[in-house]
Motif scaffolding. Structure first.
Motif, PDB file in Angstrom:
ATOM      1  N   ASN A   1      -7.175   9.655   5.274  1.00 37.87           N
ATOM      2  CA  ASN A   1      -6.119   8.922   4.563  1.00 37.87           C
ATOM      3  C   ASN A   1      -6.427   7.426   4.437  1.00 37.87           C
ATOM      4  O   ASN A   1      -5.578   6.580   4.732  1.00 37.87           O
ATOM      5  CB  ASN A   1      -4.765   9.145   5.238  1.00 37.87           C
ATOM      6  N   HIS A   2      -7.626   7.124   3.985  1.00 37.69           N
ATOM      7  CA  HIS A   2      -8.045   5.739   3.774  1.00 37.69           C
ATOM      8  C   HIS A   2      -8.166   5.395   2.289  1.00 37.69           C
ATOM      9  O   HIS A   2      -8.898   4.488   1.924  1.00 37.69           O
ATOM     10  CB  HIS A   2      -9.402   5.478   4.445  1.00 37.69           C
TER      11      HIS A   2
ATOM     12  N   ARG B   1      -6.608   3.778   0.105  1.00 35.52           N
ATOM     13  CA  ARG B   1      -6.404   2.379  -0.298  1.00 35.52           C
ATOM     14  C   ARG B   1      -7.622   1.507   0.005  1.00 35.52           C
ATOM     15  O   ARG B   1      -7.916   0.563  -0.717  1.00 35.52           O
ATOM     16  CB  ARG B   1      -5.160   1.833   0.412  1.00 35.52           C
ATOM     17  N   PHE B   2      -8.328   1.848   1.074  1.00 35.27           N
ATOM     18  CA  PHE B   2      -9.424   0.995   1.534  1.00 35.27           C
ATOM     19  C   PHE B   2     -10.808   1.553   1.206  1.00 35.27           C
ATOM     20  O   PHE B   2     -11.816   0.869   1.401  1.00 35.27           O
ATOM     21  CB  PHE B   2      -9.318   0.810   3.052  1.00 35.27           C
TER      22      PHE B   2
ATOM     23  N   ASP C   1      -4.058  11.990   0.991  1.00 30.34           N
ATOM     24  CA  ASP C   1      -3.642  10.863   0.146  1.00 30.34           C
ATOM     25  C   ASP C   1      -4.556  10.619  -1.057  1.00 30.34           C
ATOM     26  O   ASP C   1      -4.494   9.554  -1.676  1.00 30.34           O
ATOM     27  CB  ASP C   1      -3.584   9.588   0.983  1.00 30.34           C
TER      28      ASP C   1
ATOM     29  N   SER D   1      -7.902  10.629  -0.848  1.00 28.11           N
ATOM     30  CA  SER D   1      -9.199  10.102  -0.401  1.00 28.11           C
ATOM     31  C   SER D   1     -10.353  10.987  -0.860  1.00 28.11           C
ATOM     32  O   SER D   1     -11.418  10.488  -1.250  1.00 28.11           O
ATOM     33  CB  SER D   1      -9.234   9.987   1.123  1.00 28.11           C
TER      34      SER D   1
ATOM     35  N   ASP E   1     -11.841   2.456   6.730  1.00 29.78           N
ATOM     36  CA  ASP E   1     -10.923   1.357   6.450  1.00 29.78           C
ATOM     37  C   ASP E   1     -11.563   0.015   6.815  1.00 29.78           C
ATOM     38  O   ASP E   1     -10.950  -1.033   6.619  1.00 29.78           O
ATOM     39  CB  ASP E   1      -9.580   1.528   7.171  1.00 29.78           C
TER      40      ASP E   1
ATOM     41  N   GLU F   1      -4.434  -5.771   5.910  1.00 27.25           N
ATOM     42  CA  GLU F   1      -4.420  -4.748   4.864  1.00 27.25           C
ATOM     43  C   GLU F   1      -4.840  -5.293   3.500  1.00 27.25           C
ATOM     44  O   GLU F   1      -5.329  -4.541   2.656  1.00 27.25           O
ATOM     45  CB  GLU F   1      -3.021  -4.134   4.757  1.00 27.25           C
ATOM     46  N   ASP F   2      -4.643  -6.588   3.309  1.00 29.44           N
ATOM     47  CA  ASP F   2      -4.999  -7.220   2.033  1.00 29.44           C
ATOM     48  C   ASP F   2      -6.359  -7.915   2.095  1.00 29.44           C
ATOM     49  O   ASP F   2      -6.673  -8.746   1.248  1.00 29.44           O
ATOM     50  CB  ASP F   2      -3.915  -8.226   1.628  1.00 29.44           C
TER      51      ASP F   2
ATOM     52  N   HIS G   1      -4.276  -2.710  10.816  1.00 27.02           N
ATOM     53  CA  HIS G   1      -3.110  -2.275  10.033  1.00 27.02           C
ATOM     54  C   HIS G   1      -2.239  -1.351  10.867  1.00 27.02           C
ATOM     55  O   HIS G   1      -2.675  -0.825  11.901  1.00 27.02           O
ATOM     56  CB  HIS G   1      -3.557  -1.606   8.721  1.00 27.02           C
TER      57      HIS G   1
END
Length: 314
Positions: A24-25, A27-28, A55, A57, A104, A138-139, A225
């Motif tokens: 579940n990474h 986003r990264f 998610d 990935s 991540d 996270e950003d 995070h």
């Protein structure tokens, strides 16, 4: 006069296997995988392990694997846990050195080259090279560095050489920065798949017979995070604490000298107090039993041990 720089033949460079572990990474993931592509070191083997992400990935991992045909994708239908997922790829990998890469995080472009160069200057009994890391949010914004620069030097103080007592007593290694020698992992049989997390157990078992080396470079960006698995590590029933206790039991069996038992006592005392603080009384009582076996208990330890025993029976 012209100066010519000979480019080493790929066959002369050791293979480095990057085991990229994803759960579940999504986003990264692009930043993490792009950082593999950006490595200056040319002789890489990349194994992508998706640990049954939910998610999206896997879609991203597939697109990168298709664009990079030498990359291997090991998509798992069920979550194996961190240690078993790493071992799955490690057993298929062929690299002389391995990196356990959580997707991540981000590898800086010279990461692999710097650590291979360090290994090539070290004797063969060095089993792991680690370094400094930049912690990012996270950003991807800077939070701090793992090692603080102080007038007294780096804090926590890094250690090189035979560091068994050091890893028992205190936390100083930034896990995402590790490059491991395959021979070390082979001797250990990989990670212990009965455990929830890997690093403390690897440090304890590897440091008994192998030397570690600190490379004073920032090689990695470590993501901080809320989903990080260690954030609830001392709450009742958390598997992180159970794995810590299991590793401390192993450490007790591996200790050979008074200084090592004393170092382990420092660790057990700290872990016990954290467990008491968060109400994990049964686990605190187990840690107290181990602390007793080191023969380095203190008066307050006895009080906390008795308190934990009483509370765990309530």
């Amino acid at each position: 006069m012209h100066t010519y720089h000979l480019v080493p033949d790929l066959a002369d460079l050791p293979v480095v296997s990057i085991v990229a572990l994803c759960y579940n990474h999504a986003r990264f993931l692009p930043a993490a995988l792009d950082s593999i592509l950006a490595q200056s070191y040319p002789n890489l083997e990349v194994l992508l392990v998706d640990n049954a992400s939910t998610d999206g990935s896997l879609t991203i991992l597939r697109s990168y694997a298709q664009a990079n045909p030498t990359w291997q994708l090991l998509a798992q239908p069920h979550n194996l846990g961190l240690c078993a997922a790493f071992n799955l790829a490690y057993r298929q990998a062929r690299g002389e050195f391995l990196i356990d890469f959580a997707t991540d995080d981000v590898l800086l472009p010279q990461r692999v080259a710097q650590q291979v160069a360090a290994f090539q200057q070290l004797p063969s009994h060095y089993g792991m090279v680690y370094s400094d890391a930049e912690l990012i949010n996270e950003d991807s914004q800077h939070v701090r560095f793992h090692f603080r620069r102080t007038k007294q030097g780096l804090q926590p103080k890094p250690a090189s050489g035979y560091v068994f007592a050091d890893v028992l007593q205190r936390y100083f290694i930034s896990t995402p920065t590790m490059m491991m020698r395959r021979a070390t992992l082979d001797e250990l049989g990989g990670y212990d798949e009965t455990l929830y997390y890997e690093d403390f157990d690897f440090w304890v078992r590897a440091a008994r017979n192998w030397a570690f080396y600190f490379l004073d470079q920032v090689t990695t960006q470590k993501r901080v995070h809320p989903q990080a698995m260690s954030r609830a590590a001392y709450r009742p029933g958390d598997p992180h604490l159970a794995s810590t206790i299991a590793t401390c039991r192993k450490a007790l069996r591996l200790c050979e000298a008074p200084a090592e038992w004393a170092a382990l006592a420092v660790r057990l005392r700290w872990e016990m107090r954290q467990a008491v603080r968060w109400g994990s009384n049964a686990e605190a009582a187990l840690l107290y039993e181990l602390l007793q076996q080191t023969k380095h208990q203190q008066p307050l330890d006895w009080l906390l041990g008795q308190w934990s025993r009483l509370r765990s029976r309530a």
